[in-house]
Design an enzyme around this catalytic site. Structure first.
Site, PDB file in Angstrom:
ATOM      1  N   TYR A  20       0.839  -1.200   0.000  1.00 27.20           N
ATOM      2  CA  TYR A  20       0.000   0.000   0.000  1.00 27.20           C
ATOM      3  C   TYR A  20       0.873   1.248   0.000  1.00 27.20           C
ATOM      4  O   TYR A  20       0.719   2.138  -0.844  1.00 27.20           O
ATOM      5  CB  TYR A  20      -0.914  -0.013   1.222  1.00 27.20           C
ATOM      6  CG  TYR A  20      -1.699   1.269   1.436  1.00 27.20           C
ATOM      7  CD1 TYR A  20      -2.854   1.520   0.711  1.00 27.20           C
ATOM      8  CD2 TYR A  20      -1.279   2.227   2.359  1.00 27.20           C
ATOM      9  CE1 TYR A  20      -3.579   2.689   0.895  1.00 27.20           C
ATOM     10  CE2 TYR A  20      -1.995   3.398   2.548  1.00 27.20           C
ATOM     11  CZ  TYR A  20      -3.140   3.625   1.817  1.00 27.20           C
ATOM     12  OH  TYR A  20      -3.849   4.788   2.002  1.00 27.20           O
TER      13      TYR A  20
ATOM     14  N   LYS B 244       1.371   3.980  -2.967  1.00 30.20           N
ATOM     15  CA  LYS B 244       0.897   5.340  -2.705  1.00 30.20           C
ATOM     16  C   LYS B 244       2.005   6.365  -2.960  1.00 30.20           C
ATOM     17  O   LYS B 244       1.742   7.487  -3.395  1.00 30.20           O
ATOM     18  CB  LYS B 244       0.375   5.477  -1.268  1.00 30.20           C
ATOM     19  CG  LYS B 244      -0.920   4.729  -0.971  1.00 30.20           C
ATOM     20  CD  LYS B 244      -2.103   5.200  -1.799  1.00 30.20           C
ATOM     21  CE  LYS B 244      -2.728   6.470  -1.260  1.00 30.20           C
ATOM     22  NZ  LYS B 244      -3.989   6.814  -1.984  1.00 30.20           N
TER      23      LYS B 244
END
Length: 365
Positions: free
Chosen positions: A164, A168
C-alpha cells in the site's frame, strides 16, 4: 430573454447578462467528479460537496448507495474509455480510489494506485479537467520508525513497510509531477492519517472483531506512543479547501499537505476509548514491541511462502504492529498557512460520533 408588457420577447439588460454569465461560470466551476466515491471517504466527500452546492458525479467499480442529483458511473479505473464519460464538462476531480491498507495483493495495489492513476491523469487532461485533488497518505514517509510532528519535506520512505505504502508513493509522485500551470492542469495531494468516523469499514469493525475474539488484551510497547487519528469530516474539509485554493497563482500547486485532527493522542488511549464506548474492556497487559514486531514479520513471511498451499491472514501484520507501537504524528502548519485549514470536529467529539454510529457493534448486540 424575457417578455415585455406587450408579451414580446426582449433581451435582458447588459448588466443582467453579465450576472448570468458569472453565475454560469460559477456553476461550471462547481461541476466535479469523485473517483472512488462509493468508498468510506468518497461518500462523505460526495455528501459534503452536495451541501456546498457542487454538482457531483461518482465513478467507481461499484455503486453502494443512491443520492438525489448524483450521477453514478461504474467501471474499471484503468479503462480510459469507461472513465472519460464521467469527466465530461467537469472542472474538478477528486481521486479517492484505492484498495484498503492491510492486503498483501501487490498486483491489485499496483494496478489501482499506479496504472489506474496514470489513466486518471491522462483522462483528466484529455477531458479538459482543470483541477485534480488526490487522496494520498501520510504513510508515504513512514518506514516503521518514530515520526514526531513530521512535515511534508520528509523524504519518501526508502523501505516502504507494505505494498500500500509503496504504491501510494508512486501514485503521489505521478499526480504532483503532472501539475502544469501553463496548461492549466493543477494538482495537489492530501495526506490524511488514521481516518475514522461513521460508516468506517476498517478501523472500528476490525477493532471490535479482534476484541470479540479475545485478542485485544495486550498493549504493544509501553503505551506512550503518540499518533494522529483524523475524523473523516476533517479529511473532507481538507480536500475541499485544497480544491477551492487550487489556482495557478496558489502555493499549493503540485504539493502534498498533511491533514489531521492536529491532536496527537496515545494510540492505546484512542483504542481504549473506542472499545469502552462500545462496551468492551480496554487492553491492559504490555508486550515488548520488538518481540511482537518480530513475530508479525515471521508470520507475514510464512503466509507468503505458504500462499500456494494454504491461505491465512495474520491478525497483526508488520505494518499494524509498527502503527500500534511507534510515534507517528504530523504537522498541519503548511495546510494552515496555505489553505487556512483548521479541524472542524475535535477528536473527543469525533470519537463520540463514531461510537454512536455503531450500535450493532456494541457488546451483546
Amino acid at each position: 430573454q424575457r417578455e415585455d408588457e406587450q408579451g414580446e420577447k426582449t433581451a435582458p439588460p447588459s448588466h443582467q447578462l453579465s450576472f448570468i454569465g458569472a453565475r454560469c461560470c460559477v456553476q461550471s466551476n462547481k461541476r466535479c467528479t469523485v473517483i472512488g466515491g462509493s468508498g468510506f471517504l468518497g461518500r462523505h466527500l460526495v455528501e459534503k460537496l452536495l451541501e456546498r452546492g457542487y454538482s457531483v458525479s461518482v465513478f467507481d467499480i461499484r455503486q453502494s448507495y443512491e443520492l438525489p442529483g448524483v450521477t453514478f458511473y461504474q467501471g474499471d479505473l484503468c479503462d480510459k474509455r469507461t472513465l472519460l464519460p464521467a469527466l465530461q464538462d467537469v472542472s474538478l476531480v477528486f481521486h479517492c480510489a484505492s484498495p484498503a491498507p492491510g492486503s498483501d495483493n501487490r498486483e491489485l495495489f499496483e494496478r489501482v494506485n499506479i496504472l489506474g492513476t496514470r489513466t486518471v491523469i491522462e483522462a483528466c487532461v484529455e477531458a479538459g479537467v482543470q483541477k485534480l485533488v488526490l487522496t494520498s497518505s501520510a504513510s508515504v514517509v513512514f518506514e516503521g520508525t518514530d515520526i514526531k510532528n513530521g512535515r511534508e519535506d520528509l523524504p519518501y520512505a526508502k523501505k516502504p513497510i507494505d505494498y500500500y505504502t509503496q504504491t501510494k508513493i508512486e501514485q503521489e509522485k505521478l499526480v504532483l509531477a503532472a501539475c502544469d500551470t501553463e496548461k492549466n492542469f493543477l494538482t495537489v495531494a492530501i495526506r490524511p492519517h488514521g481516518i475514522f468516523g461513521p460508516r468506517d469499514p476498517q478501523l472500528v469493525p476490525i477493532l471490535v472483531d479482534t476484541a470479540r475474539r479475545g485478542k485485544m488484551k495486550f498493549i504493544i510497547g509501553d503505551g506512550t506512543n503518540l499518533v494522529d487519528f483524523t475524523f473523516v469530516e476533517n479529511v473532507v474539509h481538507g480536500h475541499i479547501l485544497a480544491a477551492e485554493h487550487l489556482r495557478p497563482s496558489s502555493p499549493i500547486c503540485g504539493k502534498p499537505y498533511h491533514i489531521t485532527n492536529d491532536e496527537p493522542v496515545r494510540f492505546w488511549d484512542f483504542m481504549s476509548e473506542v472499545l469502552m464506548g462500545l462496551g468492551y474492556a480496554a487492553p491492559r497487559y504490555h508486550l515488548p514491541y520488538t518481540l511482537v514486531y518480530g513475530l508479525a514479520l515471521l508470520l507475514w513471511l510464512l503466509a507468503l511462502v505458504l500462499r500456494p498451499l494454504v491461505s491465512f491472514k495474520p491478525t497483526f501484520t508488520p505494518m499494524r504492529v509498527a502503527l500500534a507501537g511507534t510515534h507517528h504524528y504530523y504537522s498541519c502548519e503548511r495546510a494552515k498557512q496555505d489553505m487556512g485549514y483548521k479541524p472542524v470536529i475535535g477528536l473527543k467529539e469525533g470519537i463520540t460520533l463514531t461510537v454512536q454510529s455503531y450500535p450493532h457493534l456494541r457488546r451483546g448486540a
